[in-house]
Design a protein around this motif. Structure first.
Motif, PDB file in Angstrom:
ATOM      1  N   ASN A   1       0.808  -1.222   0.000  1.00  0.00           N
ATOM      2  CA  ASN A   1       0.000   0.000   0.000  1.00  0.00           C
ATOM      3  C   ASN A   1       0.845   1.279   0.000  1.00  0.00           C
ATOM      4  N   ILE A   2       2.133   1.143  -0.280  1.00  0.00           N
ATOM      5  CA  ILE A   2       3.021   2.295  -0.378  1.00  0.00           C
ATOM      6  C   ILE A   2       3.967   2.075  -1.552  1.00  0.00           C
ATOM      7  N   PHE A   3       4.694   3.126  -1.924  1.00  0.00           N
ATOM      8  CA  PHE A   3       5.672   3.021  -2.999  1.00  0.00           C
ATOM      9  C   PHE A   3       7.077   2.928  -2.414  1.00  0.00           C
ATOM     10  N   ALA A   4       8.009   2.478  -3.240  1.00  0.00           N
ATOM     11  CA  ALA A   4       9.409   2.397  -2.838  1.00  0.00           C
ATOM     12  C   ALA A   4       9.964   3.796  -2.558  1.00  0.00           C
ATOM     13  N   VAL A   5      11.040   3.851  -1.801  1.00  0.00           N
ATOM     14  CA  VAL A   5      11.726   5.124  -1.541  1.00  0.00           C
ATOM     15  C   VAL A   5      13.189   5.001  -1.941  1.00  0.00           C
ATOM     16  N   ASP A   6      13.785   6.148  -2.268  1.00  0.00           N
ATOM     17  CA  ASP A   6      15.207   6.155  -2.611  1.00  0.00           C
ATOM     18  C   ASP A   6      16.047   6.447  -1.368  1.00  0.00           C
ATOM     19  N   GLY A   7      17.339   6.652  -1.592  1.00  0.00           N
ATOM     20  CA  GLY A   7      18.233   6.868  -0.459  1.00  0.00           C
ATOM     21  C   GLY A   7      17.991   8.145   0.295  1.00  0.00           C
ATOM     22  N   GLN A   8      17.199   9.077  -0.290  1.00  0.00           N
ATOM     23  CA  GLN A   8      16.842  10.323   0.399  1.00  0.00           C
ATOM     24  C   GLN A   8      15.472  10.219   1.082  1.00  0.00           C
ATOM     25  N   GLY A   9      14.858   9.032   0.981  1.00  0.00           N
ATOM     26  CA  GLY A   9      13.546   8.847   1.579  1.00  0.00           C
ATOM     27  C   GLY A   9      12.402   9.351   0.722  1.00  0.00           C
ATOM     28  N   LYS A  10      12.698   9.699  -0.553  1.00  0.00           N
ATOM     29  CA  LYS A  10      11.672  10.202  -1.449  1.00  0.00           C
ATOM     30  C   LYS A  10      10.990   9.045  -2.186  1.00  0.00           C
ATOM     31  N   GLU A  11       9.698   9.214  -2.406  1.00  0.00           N
ATOM     32  CA  GLU A  11       8.912   8.187  -3.095  1.00  0.00           C
ATOM     33  C   GLU A  11       9.396   8.002  -4.525  1.00  0.00           C
ATOM     34  N   ILE A  12       9.500   6.729  -4.937  1.00  0.00           N
ATOM     35  CA  ILE A  12       9.765   6.382  -6.333  1.00  0.00           C
ATOM     36  C   ILE A  12       8.425   5.972  -6.931  1.00  0.00           C
ATOM     37  N   PRO A  13       7.769   6.851  -7.688  1.00  0.00           N
ATOM     38  CA  PRO A  13       6.366   6.612  -8.082  1.00  0.00           C
ATOM     39  C   PRO A  13       6.172   5.495  -9.092  1.00  0.00           C
ATOM     40  N   THR A  14       7.244   4.945  -9.638  1.00  0.00           N
ATOM     41  CA  THR A  14       7.112   3.869 -10.625  1.00  0.00           C
ATOM     42  C   THR A  14       7.334   2.485 -10.021  1.00  0.00           C
ATOM     43  N   LYS A  15       7.670   2.428  -8.730  1.00  0.00           N
ATOM     44  CA  LYS A  15       7.945   1.137  -8.099  1.00  0.00           C
ATOM     45  C   LYS A  15       7.074   0.970  -6.845  1.00  0.00           C
ATOM     46  N   VAL A  16       6.339  -0.113  -6.823  1.00  0.00           N
ATOM     47  CA  VAL A  16       5.430  -0.397  -5.721  1.00  0.00           C
ATOM     48  C   VAL A  16       6.137  -1.286  -4.700  1.00  0.00           C
ATOM     49  N   ALA A  17       6.112  -0.886  -3.436  1.00  0.00           N
ATOM     50  CA  ALA A  17       6.671  -1.713  -2.366  1.00  0.00           C
ATOM     51  C   ALA A  17       5.793  -2.953  -2.186  1.00  0.00           C
ATOM     52  N   MET A  18       6.444  -4.104  -1.961  1.00  0.00           N
ATOM     53  CA  MET A  18       5.741  -5.378  -1.948  1.00  0.00           C
ATOM     54  C   MET A  18       5.840  -6.064  -0.588  1.00  0.00           C
ATOM     55  N   GLN A  19       4.903  -6.976  -0.366  1.00  0.00           N
ATOM     56  CA  GLN A  19       4.934  -7.858   0.792  1.00  0.00           C
ATOM     57  C   GLN A  19       4.380  -9.216   0.375  1.00  0.00           C
ATOM     58  N   VAL A  20       4.701 -10.237   1.155  1.00  0.00           N
ATOM     59  CA  VAL A  20       4.287 -11.603   0.846  1.00  0.00           C
ATOM     60  C   VAL A  20       3.619 -12.200   2.070  1.00  0.00           C
ATOM     61  N   PHE A  21       2.487 -12.851   1.855  1.00  0.00           N
ATOM     62  CA  PHE A  21       1.779 -13.554   2.921  1.00  0.00           C
ATOM     63  C   PHE A  21       1.735 -15.041   2.604  1.00  0.00           C
ATOM     64  N   ASP A  22       2.069 -15.835   3.590  1.00  0.00           N
ATOM     65  CA  ASP A  22       1.920 -17.289   3.521  1.00  0.00           C
ATOM     66  C   ASP A  22       1.073 -17.665   4.733  1.00  0.00           C
ATOM     67  N   ARG A  23      -0.187 -18.047   4.510  1.00  0.00           N
ATOM     68  CA  ARG A  23      -1.134 -18.123   5.627  1.00  0.00           C
ATOM     69  C   ARG A  23      -1.992 -19.367   5.555  1.00  0.00           C
ATOM     70  N   ILE A  24      -2.278 -19.913   6.734  1.00  0.00           N
ATOM     71  CA  ILE A  24      -3.266 -20.981   6.915  1.00  0.00           C
ATOM     72  C   ILE A  24      -4.142 -20.574   8.094  1.00  0.00           C
ATOM     73  N   GLN A  25      -5.456 -20.634   7.914  1.00  0.00           N
ATOM     74  CA  GLN A  25      -6.329 -20.320   9.044  1.00  0.00           C
ATOM     75  C   GLN A  25      -7.687 -20.973   8.871  1.00  0.00           C
ATOM     76  N   ARG A  26      -8.370 -21.115   9.994  1.00  0.00           N
ATOM     77  CA  ARG A  26      -9.694 -21.720  10.015  1.00  0.00           C
ATOM     78  C   ARG A  26     -10.597 -20.902  10.928  1.00  0.00           C
ATOM     79  N   LEU A  27     -11.876 -20.885  10.596  1.00  0.00           N
ATOM     80  CA  LEU A  27     -12.901 -20.294  11.440  1.00  0.00           C
ATOM     81  C   LEU A  27     -14.114 -21.216  11.431  1.00  0.00           C
ATOM     82  N   SER A  28     -14.840 -21.229  12.517  1.00  0.00           N
ATOM     83  CA  SER A  28     -16.118 -21.944  12.546  1.00  0.00           C
ATOM     84  C   SER A  28     -17.113 -21.110  13.348  1.00  0.00           C
TER      85      SER A  28
END
Length: 746
Positions: A328-355
């Motif tokens: 939900n954010i973009f990458a930043v460069d070494g000055q902390g400025k947003e790089i608007p062409t690169k999307v910051a990523m995350q990975v979820f590996d999940r198992i869950q149950r509900l009843s």
């Protein structure tokens, strides 16, 4: 002595004097029973119209829609079939004041979001649906949305409205049908529906619905494969006792569509800057969900005045997920400025149950005192939802530390020596950024990620409630009075050492009044309150920042309901104001994208118009318009007075179908319609989703019991978006597409 009875008619006792050898004729006229014989919905609906005359969900007893002092929108199976709708939330384009918030199990009703951890009802009982999977429609009789807070009936409920999925029930006559469909995006579907008596005296009925769908998408890497099997049985061992049992199993194999990313805010706010096909995912991602539902209902009449109704539902849900998605954010460069062409990523590996378990029982007593007629309900609700041991997830995100052994959640440009830097001095992400200028979809090897494990502590929430409701008829007046006392208990570390619990309670009223202007027109007014305990720290990501204070709401509504063209067409108008306090919204925190905050207050005011049914026997219509001003009344200074996210001020939907019933064109039919939404704000103030109008069309041909259908959606290939979160997640609508189907009735 002979007794005559039928569903929807009063029982008649007739005494006959029979003489041997004589032929006698007997004419029997049964009086219409105002509410029918069903109090729990045991038998299926025989009608085949877009119009549904009654609801069980709005009052927990069979009530004509015009006698409910509250707006209720209903989409029947016939309308879903004509529009070739297979996913539940496609019905939103047929309802007044209802629209999508995202691609997920996530909608907006009268400006209020009904998303994650919000109640979804099946036959009036609470289910544990996941956030990313939608119910299929093959076994649905209709979808109801009871507008406004419905807490007086169902406990914690969102203020905009409550969704109730009503499943198909057995019929007393033998029917069967097969449907095969194919269309754009390699879409293949098959469905079967068989029903009829199992016993010669029709005391045991059955119904079996089955469906399979396999489809790709106009979105990169997206697909879905769904299977559903739903047997249903109705038992009527005596005239006074009826029992229904449903079992539904469904399996979904797909990927989660997190929406279309566009270039970051420092570059532009142009949502046309990337193609609508662009999705963030990896070819080895998957999302697998299984649902198993058992639903049983029983009604027993002790007398014509007193009856007992008991319902139970067990709902099991489990999920397996591997997902590469935006942070939900973009990458930043070494000055902390947003790089608007690169999307910051995350990975979820999940198992869950509900009843979940839901038990509802009530006594219904009919009383008459002079001009006063009462239908009194005294009931009890028990609901519990449990996340057992074994639910966990691994998350990879953030930036690598200098030694490349750990992860820092965000980049601090004042301390670059703490980070691993690339050759140009930019921080190295834990998961490679998604480059919008160089889109690639290689198989992602997750072994190189540094994961943070999270084990979800077993948890449980439990609701116990008693309620009293009285529907009073006084000549042309009707009064609905309801009161519910609810006790809500939330357990964390359930059944473990260190278990803790929090208990909350609420007394929730409901008052409505109806006046019959004529036999076909009623006017009404109502007041109802809502209550929602908050528990995101228990049932969702622990980074959300909870627990939070409960949310409270109330609604004032007035309107009119009428039936025209010999009771074939229903028309409704409603005016309302809804207020809610302590609303959960995203905090838009760049360090913790999962963080939520509690907004002070919101208000929704507007009106709705709706017409559904048949103007002529061969001309069907479903038309509605909604104006809604949903604004933030107390919160951050920058947001007060703004229209809420994904809550359009104007929504309009139209669908008309005409069938030729005489002449050489007999059996031929045509349908056409449109969907319109005004522009919408997203969760980011500077980004908006534009207004749109899309057009659909269809053609049908029926020969004996064979029906051919051809549907075209978005005929003029309008480029539009149904909703949006931020620059990394907006949700495009489908481009022009078609679906052809063949249905055979036996």
């Amino acid at each position: 002595m002979i007794y005559f009875s039928g569903i929807g008619y009063k029982r008649l006792k007739q005494v006959l004097d029979i003489e041997a050898g004589k032929q006698q004729e007997l004419t029997v006229v049964l009086a219409v029973e105002e509410l029918g014989l069903q109090q729990v919905e045991i038998l299926g609906r025989k009608g085949n119209s877009y119009k549904s005359d009654y609801t069980f969900g709005a009052t927990k007893t069979a009530t004509y829609l015009k006698d409910v002092p509250q707006a209720v929108s209903i989409v029947t199976k016939e309308l879903m079939a004509d529009r070739q709708v297979t996913k539940a939330w496609e019905v939103t384009k047929m309802m007044s004041g209802v629209n999508r918030y995202s691609n997920y199990n996530d909608i907006v009703i009268r400006g209020f979001r009904s998303g994650e951890n919000q109640p979804r009802l099946i036959n009036g009982l609470r289910a544990a649906f996941g956030y990313f999977d939608q119910p299929v429609t093959a076994n649905l009789e209709r979808v109801e949305v009871i507008k406004g807070p419905a807490s007086a009936l169902f406990g914690n409920a969102v203020p905009g409205g409550t969704i109730n999925f009503v499943t198909k029930k057995p019929l007393a006559e033998k029917r069967s049908g097969l449907t095969f469909s194919a269309g754009s995006f390699n879409n293949l579907r098959a469905a079967a529906d068989f029903t009829g008596p199992l016993a010669k005296d029709s005391t045991i009925l059955f119904r079996l619905n089955a469906a399979y769908a396999n489809a790709e998408s106009f979105r990169d890497l997206q697909f879905s494969e769904n299977f559903m099997l739903a047997p249903s049985f109705s038992f009527m061992p005596s005239r006074k006792t009826s029992i229904n049992v449903d079992l539904v199993f469904s399996h979904n194999n797909s990927r989660i569509d997190r929406g279309q990313p566009v270039f970051g805010a420092t570059a532009s706010n142009d949502i046309f800057s990337t193609p609508i096909s662009l999705a963030i995912a990896a070819p080895n991602d998957f999302y697998k969900v299984r649902n198993l539902q058992l639903n049983a209902g029983m009604t027993h009449e002790f007398s014509e005045q007193l009856s007992l109704n008991v319902s139970y539902m067990k709902f099991g849900w489990d999920e397996k997920l591997l997902e590469h998605r935006t942070s939900n954010i973009f990458a930043v460069d070494g000055q902390g400025k947003e790089i608007p062409t690169k999307v910051a990523m995350q990975v979820f590996d999940r198992i869950q149950r509900l009843s979940s378990d839901n038990i509802n029982g009530f006594f219904r007593q009919k009383l008459e005192h002079g001009i006063f007629k009462h239908t009194i309900l005294l009931g009890y609700d028990h609901v519990q939802q449990v996340r057992p041991q074994g639910s966990s997830q691994h998350v990879a995100r953030g930036y690598r530390n200098a030694s490349n052994t750990a992860v820092l959640s965000s980049f601090d440009p004042a301390n670059p020596s703490a980070y691993l830097l690339d050759e140009v001095g930019n921080p190295v992400p834990n998961v490679a950024h998604f480059d919008l200028n160089n889109v690639q979809y290689p198989i992602r090897n997750t072994d190189g990620y540094l994961f943070s494990p999270t084990v979800f502590a077993p948890s449980k929430y439990m609701i116990n409630a008693v309620y009293l409701q009285d529907q009073i008829v006084i000549n042309k007046w009707q009064v609905l009075l309801g009161l519910r006392q609810e006790f809500y208990t939330d357990f964390s570390n359930y059944k473990l050492e260190g278990q803790t619990s929090v208990t909350q309670k609420a007394l929730i009223p409901r008052i409505g009044m109806i006046y019959s202007v004529s036999p076909t027109i009623n006017v009404y007014s109502t007041y109802t309150a809502g209550y929602q305990p908050q528990s995101p720290s228990t049932f969702t990501n622990p980074n959300n920042g909870g627990p939070f204070d409960p949310s409270t709401s109330n609604m004032i509504e007035a309107g009119a309901k009428g039936s025209f063209f010999s009771d074939r067409l229903a028309m409704n108008v409603s005016v309302y104001q809804i207020k809610q306090k302590n609303v959960l919204v995203t905090a838009n925190d760049p360090v913790n994208p999962d963080l939520l905050r509690q907004r002070g207050a919101e208000q929704s005011s507007g009106f709705e118009l709706e017409a559904v049914g048949n103007i002529m026997s061969n001309l069907s219509i479903n038309a509605n318009y909604a104006y809604n001003e949903a604004i933030i009344t107390r919160g951050l200074a920058t947001e007060v007075g703004l229209q809420k996210a994904n809550a359009p001020k104007h929504l309009a939907n139209l669908w008309i179908k005409y069938n030729f019933i005489q002449g050489q064109l007999s059996g031929l039919g045509f349908g056409a319609g449109l969907n319109h939404s005004s522009r919408r704000n997203t969760e980011v103030l500077r980004l908006q989703v534009p207004s749109y109008t899309s057009f659909d069309a269809a053609a049908y041909y029926t020969l004996d019991k064979l029906r051919l259908g051809l549907n075209f959606n978005n005929v003029f290939n309008k480029r539009y978006w149904i909703a949006g979160f931020n620059h990394t997640r907006i949700f495009p609508g489908e481009p022009r597409n078609m679906m052809v189907s063949i249905t055979k009735q036996f």
